[in-house]
Scaffold this motif. Sequence first.
Motif, PDB file in Angstrom:
ATOM      1  N   LYS A   1      50.167  65.650  60.512  1.00 39.18           N
ATOM      2  CA  LYS A   1      50.576  64.989  59.279  1.00 39.18           C
ATOM      3  C   LYS A   1      49.551  65.236  58.212  1.00 39.18           C
ATOM      4  N   SER A   2      49.949  64.970  57.035  1.00 34.68           N
ATOM      5  CA  SER A   2      49.057  65.223  55.910  1.00 34.68           C
ATOM      6  C   SER A   2      48.066  64.084  55.816  1.00 34.68           C
ATOM      7  N   ALA A   3      46.812  64.480  55.856  1.00 39.58           N
ATOM      8  CA  ALA A   3      45.743  63.471  55.860  1.00 39.58           C
ATOM      9  C   ALA A   3      45.656  62.769  54.536  1.00 39.58           C
ATOM     10  N   SER A   4      45.795  63.467  53.474  1.00 35.58           N
ATOM     11  CA  SER A   4      45.587  62.822  52.177  1.00 35.58           C
ATOM     12  C   SER A   4      46.728  61.885  51.837  1.00 35.58           C
ATOM     13  N   ASP A   5      47.999  62.331  52.093  1.00 41.21           N
ATOM     14  CA  ASP A   5      49.147  61.455  51.792  1.00 41.21           C
ATOM     15  C   ASP A   5      49.124  60.194  52.625  1.00 41.21           C
ATOM     16  N   GLU A   6      48.838  60.476  53.846  1.00 42.58           N
ATOM     17  CA  GLU A   6      48.836  59.309  54.778  1.00 42.58           C
ATOM     18  C   GLU A   6      47.757  58.327  54.429  1.00 42.58           C
ATOM     19  N   SER A   7      46.605  58.887  54.058  1.00 42.39           N
ATOM     20  CA  SER A   7      45.475  58.005  53.724  1.00 42.39           C
ATOM     21  C   SER A   7      45.786  57.199  52.473  1.00 42.39           C
ATOM     22  N   LYS A   8      46.463  57.802  51.499  1.00 44.80           N
ATOM     23  CA  LYS A   8      46.823  57.060  50.299  1.00 44.80           C
ATOM     24  C   LYS A   8      47.776  55.934  50.633  1.00 44.80           C
ATOM     25  N   LYS A   9      48.751  56.301  51.454  1.00 42.91           N
ATOM     26  CA  LYS A   9      49.746  55.288  51.841  1.00 42.91           C
ATOM     27  C   LYS A   9      49.084  54.111  52.527  1.00 42.91           C
ATOM     28  N   ILE A  10      48.220  54.492  53.436  1.00 42.64           N
ATOM     29  CA  ILE A  10      47.523  53.423  54.207  1.00 42.64           C
ATOM     30  C   ILE A  10      46.625  52.621  53.267  1.00 42.64           C
ATOM     31  N   LEU A  11      45.961  53.323  52.345  1.00 46.99           N
ATOM     32  CA  LEU A  11      45.057  52.649  51.411  1.00 46.99           C
ATOM     33  C   LEU A  11      45.826  51.708  50.511  1.00 46.99           C
ATOM     34  N   ASP A  12      47.033  52.167  50.062  1.00 53.52           N
ATOM     35  CA  ASP A  12      47.861  51.294  49.217  1.00 53.52           C
ATOM     36  C   ASP A  12      48.298  50.038  49.982  1.00 53.52           C
ATOM     37  N   GLU A  13      48.707  50.314  51.202  1.00 54.14           N
ATOM     38  CA  GLU A  13      49.126  49.153  52.024  1.00 54.14           C
ATOM     39  C   GLU A  13      47.973  48.163  52.214  1.00 54.14           C
ATOM     40  N   ALA A  14      46.763  48.716  52.456  1.00 50.65           N
ATOM     41  CA  ALA A  14      45.588  47.859  52.651  1.00 50.65           C
ATOM     42  C   ALA A  14      45.283  47.067  51.396  1.00 50.65           C
ATOM     43  N   LYS A  15      45.422  47.774  50.209  1.00 51.35           N
ATOM     44  CA  LYS A  15      45.157  47.054  48.966  1.00 51.35           C
ATOM     45  C   LYS A  15      46.152  45.932  48.742  1.00 51.35           C
ATOM     46  N   ASN A  16      47.433  46.238  49.068  1.00 54.02           N
ATOM     47  CA  ASN A  16      48.467  45.183  48.922  1.00 54.02           C
ATOM     48  C   ASN A  16      48.169  43.978  49.818  1.00 54.02           C
ATOM     49  N   GLU A  17      47.804  44.305  51.047  1.00 52.81           N
ATOM     50  CA  GLU A  17      47.485  43.202  51.987  1.00 52.81           C
ATOM     51  C   GLU A  17      46.266  42.408  51.488  1.00 52.81           C
ATOM     52  N   ALA A  18      45.290  43.145  50.931  1.00 54.25           N
ATOM     53  CA  ALA A  18      44.089  42.465  50.429  1.00 54.25           C
ATOM     54  C   ALA A  18      44.449  41.558  49.278  1.00 54.25           C
ATOM     55  N   ARG A  19      45.382  42.058  48.363  1.00 52.42           N
ATOM     56  CA  ARG A  19      45.764  41.218  47.240  1.00 52.42           C
ATOM     57  C   ARG A  19      46.489  39.949  47.724  1.00 52.42           C
ATOM     58  N   GLU A  20      47.368  40.141  48.706  1.00 47.82           N
ATOM     59  CA  GLU A  20      48.086  38.982  49.246  1.00 47.82           C
ATOM     60  C   GLU A  20      47.115  37.958  49.868  1.00 47.82           C
ATOM     61  N   LEU A  21      46.158  38.506  50.643  1.00 46.16           N
ATOM     62  CA  LEU A  21      45.166  37.599  51.270  1.00 46.16           C
ATOM     63  C   LEU A  21      44.343  36.873  50.216  1.00 46.16           C
ATOM     64  N   LEU A  22      43.973  37.594  49.152  1.00 44.76           N
ATOM     65  CA  LEU A  22      43.174  36.981  48.094  1.00 44.76           C
ATOM     66  C   LEU A  22      43.965  35.895  47.378  1.00 44.76           C
ATOM     67  N   TYR A  23      45.267  36.120  47.179  1.00 45.01           N
ATOM     68  CA  TYR A  23      46.124  35.131  46.528  1.00 45.01           C
ATOM     69  C   TYR A  23      46.241  33.848  47.356  1.00 45.01           C
ATOM     70  N   LYS A  24      46.444  34.127  48.646  1.00 43.16           N
ATOM     71  CA  LYS A  24      46.543  32.963  49.561  1.00 43.16           C
ATOM     72  C   LYS A  24      45.245  32.157  49.612  1.00 43.16           C
ATOM     73  N   ALA A  25      44.132  32.904  49.603  1.00 38.23           N
ATOM     74  CA  ALA A  25      42.817  32.237  49.653  1.00 38.23           C
ATOM     75  C   ALA A  25      42.611  31.393  48.406  1.00 38.23           C
ATOM     76  N   LYS A  26      43.057  31.930  47.226  1.00 39.32           N
ATOM     77  CA  LYS A  26      42.919  31.153  46.001  1.00 39.32           C
ATOM     78  C   LYS A  26      43.741  29.868  46.065  1.00 39.32           C
ATOM     79  N   GLU A  27      44.991  29.996  46.577  1.00 37.08           N
ATOM     80  CA  GLU A  27      45.844  28.803  46.703  1.00 37.08           C
ATOM     81  C   GLU A  27      45.208  27.759  47.611  1.00 37.08           C
ATOM     82  N   GLU A  28      44.689  28.193  48.779  1.00 38.11           N
ATOM     83  CA  GLU A  28      44.048  27.257  49.712  1.00 38.11           C
ATOM     84  C   GLU A  28      42.855  26.593  49.056  1.00 38.11           C
ATOM     85  N   SER A  29      42.095  27.381  48.291  1.00 36.18           N
ATOM     86  CA  SER A  29      40.907  26.855  47.620  1.00 36.18           C
ATOM     87  C   SER A  29      41.278  25.782  46.612  1.00 36.18           C
TER      88      SER A  29
END
Length: 504
Positions: free
Chosen positions: A29-57
Amino acid sequence: MTIVYILVGGGGLIVGYFASLKLLAAKGKSASDESKKILDEAKNEARELLYKAKEESLKMQEEIKKEEQQKRRELSQNEQRLLTKEESLDKKLEQAEQKQDNLQKQIEELGVKRSMVMENLSKQEEELERVAKLSQDEAREELFKKIEKEHVVDLVKSLDKAEAEVKSKAKERAQNIIAEAMQKYAAETASESTSTLVQLPSDDMKGRIIGREGRNINTFEHIAGVDVIVDDTPETVIISGFDLVRRYVAKIALERLVSDGRIHPARIEETIVKVREEVEVMIKELGEKAAYDTGVVGLSPELIKLLGRLKFRVSSGQNVLKHSMEVSFLAGQIAAEMGANVNLCKKAGLLHDIGKAVDHEIVGHHAHIGADIAKKFGMNEKVVEAIRSHHGDPEPKSLEAIIVQVANLIAVNRPGATVDNLDNFIKRMEELENVANSFPGVEKSFALHTGALVNVVVDPEVLNDLEAIKLSHELARKIETDLQYQGQVKVSVLREKRVEDIAS
């Protein structure tokens, strides 16, 4: 909050790191495409976690603020309560100090008044001593007399009222108890003398009783322990003796000899011995019957026999066994009314004169002899004490002993219970009058109602009302200490002033 952001960001980096490793491991598989996809997914998950953390706070901040406000309100309320209590305590302390000051002032005032009273009293005493040249004790007595004289009417009224109330209550209570006890017990009274009559069928039998040269009568008197009097009384022989048992045995034996007709020394001895054995059995039965009739249990056979012998004992013309049963019943009734030990009183009442069964054989007062006998045969110590003290020597200590003493006095003094000697009666009346006449101010005295009442007439010019009251009390105490009597003696002092004139 900054720490929370850092933790959330770190978590996202870690997730991205591991995702990158996965991508590198995947072949074809293409390393760069896959890495971007994975990186985007990670960023999305990080944003969701950060949002939830703000709400809990934010939620945690709100809860902390609410809790802080609640504690502040509670602290404010507690502080208010403490302030209120402090103010209340201050007021109470102030009131207590004020009361203490008032009490101190009152104490000081009382001290001043007491000093003034003592000073006035001291001046009066000094004045009395100076004027009358009396000692301190004599001056005090003179002062009391002065007060007594000034307030004699009030004192007499107070004394009369108090004495009347006490006498009324005590008399009513005593009358109720005694009347109820006497009402429940109605016993006949019989006077017995020191001699017994035996009726003969004819005067010819007197010669056979005497026998040749008096052998028969001498044998009879020797064995029976009595005196046989043969005189001119028609068809009658007199048996005399102080011992009722012997007299009874002699009477029965003589009646049998007369009925049988065979009268000679051998037959006389045989008959008296046989009758004596029968009487011993009868004595036991009499004792058992007395105990049964009075409801007294727990007596030894020896006490039962001694109790039966009281049937043949007379005191002041009264049969002692009947008297003992009467005392037992009365003592039980009085004890029930007064809440005392009924069984103990009945037993002590039945045995109170047990010493009279043997007092002609043992030296001493029958009360002490009876107490020793009761103690010997295992009677309760309170029973022993009641028997010993029923004549007041020593004084009764327990309530039961007092009840037995009272019951004995009631049984002895009720109408017809005893036979009194005329000489003793006259002597007792004279003694009562002599004691009354020995007091100053007494004009004359009269002993009435067989010594139960003494009327004393006083000189009204010598004694006043208060002194008349004193005389009645002093005379009653003197009668108690100097004279011997049964029951009670009422002292009545009469003070009367008569004024006469003549109209011409």
